[in-house]
Design a protein around this motif. Structure first.
Motif, PDB file in Angstrom:
ATOM      1  N   VAL A  35       0.831  -1.205   0.000  1.00 45.50           N
ATOM      2  CA  VAL A  35       0.000   0.000   0.000  1.00 45.50           C
ATOM      3  C   VAL A  35       0.867   1.258   0.000  1.00 45.50           C
ATOM      4  O   VAL A  35       0.551   2.228  -0.674  1.00 45.50           O
ATOM      5  CB  VAL A  35      -0.958  -0.008   1.217  1.00 45.50           C
ATOM      6  CG1 VAL A  35      -1.691   1.310   1.345  1.00 45.50           C
ATOM      7  CG2 VAL A  35      -1.941  -1.154   1.097  1.00 45.50           C
ATOM      8  N   GLY A  36       1.967   1.264   0.697  1.00 52.58           N
ATOM      9  CA  GLY A  36       2.794   2.455   0.813  1.00 52.58           C
ATOM     10  C   GLY A  36       3.893   2.560  -0.236  1.00 52.58           C
ATOM     11  O   GLY A  36       4.847   3.313  -0.045  1.00 52.58           O
ATOM     12  N   ALA A  37       3.769   1.858  -1.339  1.00 53.48           N
ATOM     13  CA  ALA A  37       4.813   1.884  -2.367  1.00 53.48           C
ATOM     14  C   ALA A  37       5.038   3.299  -2.881  1.00 53.48           C
ATOM     15  O   ALA A  37       4.107   4.082  -3.009  1.00 53.48           O
ATOM     16  CB  ALA A  37       4.437   0.958  -3.519  1.00 53.48           C
ATOM     17  N   ARG A  38       6.286   3.624  -3.196  1.00 52.36           N
ATOM     18  CA  ARG A  38       6.618   4.959  -3.692  1.00 52.36           C
ATOM     19  C   ARG A  38       6.425   5.071  -5.202  1.00 52.36           C
ATOM     20  O   ARG A  38       6.469   6.163  -5.757  1.00 52.36           O
ATOM     21  CB  ARG A  38       8.053   5.286  -3.323  1.00 52.36           C
ATOM     22  CG  ARG A  38       8.229   5.388  -1.803  1.00 52.36           C
ATOM     23  CD  ARG A  38       9.647   5.677  -1.418  1.00 52.36           C
ATOM     24  NE  ARG A  38      10.028   6.998  -1.931  1.00 52.36           N
ATOM     25  CZ  ARG A  38      11.285   7.380  -2.097  1.00 52.36           C
ATOM     26  NH1 ARG A  38      12.259   6.570  -1.797  1.00 52.36           N
ATOM     27  NH2 ARG A  38      11.553   8.580  -2.561  1.00 52.36           N
ATOM     28  N   LEU A  39       6.223   3.956  -5.867  1.00 52.08           N
ATOM     29  CA  LEU A  39       6.073   3.942  -7.317  1.00 52.08           C
ATOM     30  C   LEU A  39       4.955   2.987  -7.693  1.00 52.08           C
ATOM     31  O   LEU A  39       4.831   1.907  -7.105  1.00 52.08           O
ATOM     32  CB  LEU A  39       7.384   3.481  -7.975  1.00 52.08           C
ATOM     33  CG  LEU A  39       7.385   3.328  -9.488  1.00 52.08           C
ATOM     34  CD1 LEU A  39       7.261   4.695 -10.153  1.00 52.08           C
ATOM     35  CD2 LEU A  39       8.661   2.640  -9.936  1.00 52.08           C
ATOM     36  N   MET A  40       4.143   3.387  -8.677  1.00 56.15           N
ATOM     37  CA  MET A  40       3.080   2.517  -9.160  1.00 56.15           C
ATOM     38  C   MET A  40       3.154   2.489 -10.685  1.00 56.15           C
ATOM     39  O   MET A  40       3.263   3.531 -11.327  1.00 56.15           O
ATOM     40  CB  MET A  40       1.712   3.038  -8.720  1.00 56.15           C
ATOM     41  CG  MET A  40       0.558   2.241  -9.294  1.00 56.15           C
ATOM     42  SD  MET A  40      -1.085   2.700  -8.691  1.00 56.15           S
ATOM     43  CE  MET A  40      -1.203   4.424  -9.088  1.00 56.15           C
ATOM     44  N   LEU A  41       3.114   1.303 -11.258  1.00 56.77           N
ATOM     45  CA  LEU A  41       3.067   1.134 -12.703  1.00 56.77           C
ATOM     46  C   LEU A  41       1.643   0.751 -13.084  1.00 56.77           C
ATOM     47  O   LEU A  41       1.050  -0.131 -12.474  1.00 56.77           O
ATOM     48  CB  LEU A  41       4.035   0.044 -13.160  1.00 56.77           C
ATOM     49  CG  LEU A  41       5.503   0.275 -12.824  1.00 56.77           C
ATOM     50  CD1 LEU A  41       6.338  -0.927 -13.250  1.00 56.77           C
ATOM     51  CD2 LEU A  41       6.009   1.531 -13.498  1.00 56.77           C
ATOM     52  N   VAL A  42       1.114   1.403 -14.096  1.00 53.97           N
ATOM     53  CA  VAL A  42      -0.252   1.142 -14.545  1.00 53.97           C
ATOM     54  C   VAL A  42      -0.193   0.623 -15.971  1.00 53.97           C
ATOM     55  O   VAL A  42       0.366   1.277 -16.847  1.00 53.97           O
ATOM     56  CB  VAL A  42      -1.113   2.424 -14.482  1.00 53.97           C
ATOM     57  CG1 VAL A  42      -2.522   2.148 -14.981  1.00 53.97           C
ATOM     58  CG2 VAL A  42      -1.135   2.987 -13.068  1.00 53.97           C
ATOM     59  N   GLY A  43      -0.740  -0.562 -16.182  1.00 54.90           N
ATOM     60  CA  GLY A  43      -0.795  -1.131 -17.522  1.00 54.90           C
ATOM     61  C   GLY A  43      -2.015  -0.631 -18.273  1.00 54.90           C
ATOM     62  O   GLY A  43      -3.011  -0.219 -17.680  1.00 54.90           O
TER      63      GLY A  43
END
Length: 69
Positions: A35-43
């Motif tokens: 939940v606290g990730a600093r980066l999110m990749l969206v496909g």
């Protein structure tokens, strides 16, 4: 309609009994990770393998992404 939790959203999507249109994905493929990730990749959209397995980035494009990262 709003949902109080992700589990409530998942349950509502699983309960849908709507015939799918030809050529469209059979399921919603949700993201994974902390939940606290600093980066999110969206496909853009689930590929055939993601649709089959129900997990993101498991097909050929995801394998390429892994090599690039």
């Amino acid at each position: 309609a709003g949902f109080a939790t992700l589990d409530a959203l998942y349950a509502a999507l699983a309960a849908q009994d709507v015939p799918r249109s030809p050529g469209f994905s059979d399921r919603v493929v949700f993201g994974e990770g902390p939940v606290g990730a600093r980066l999110m990749l969206v496909g853009e959209q689930p590929g055939e393998k993601e649709d089959e397995v129900g997990r993101p980035f498991v097909g050929p494009a995801g394998q390429l992404l892994d090599r690039c990262l």
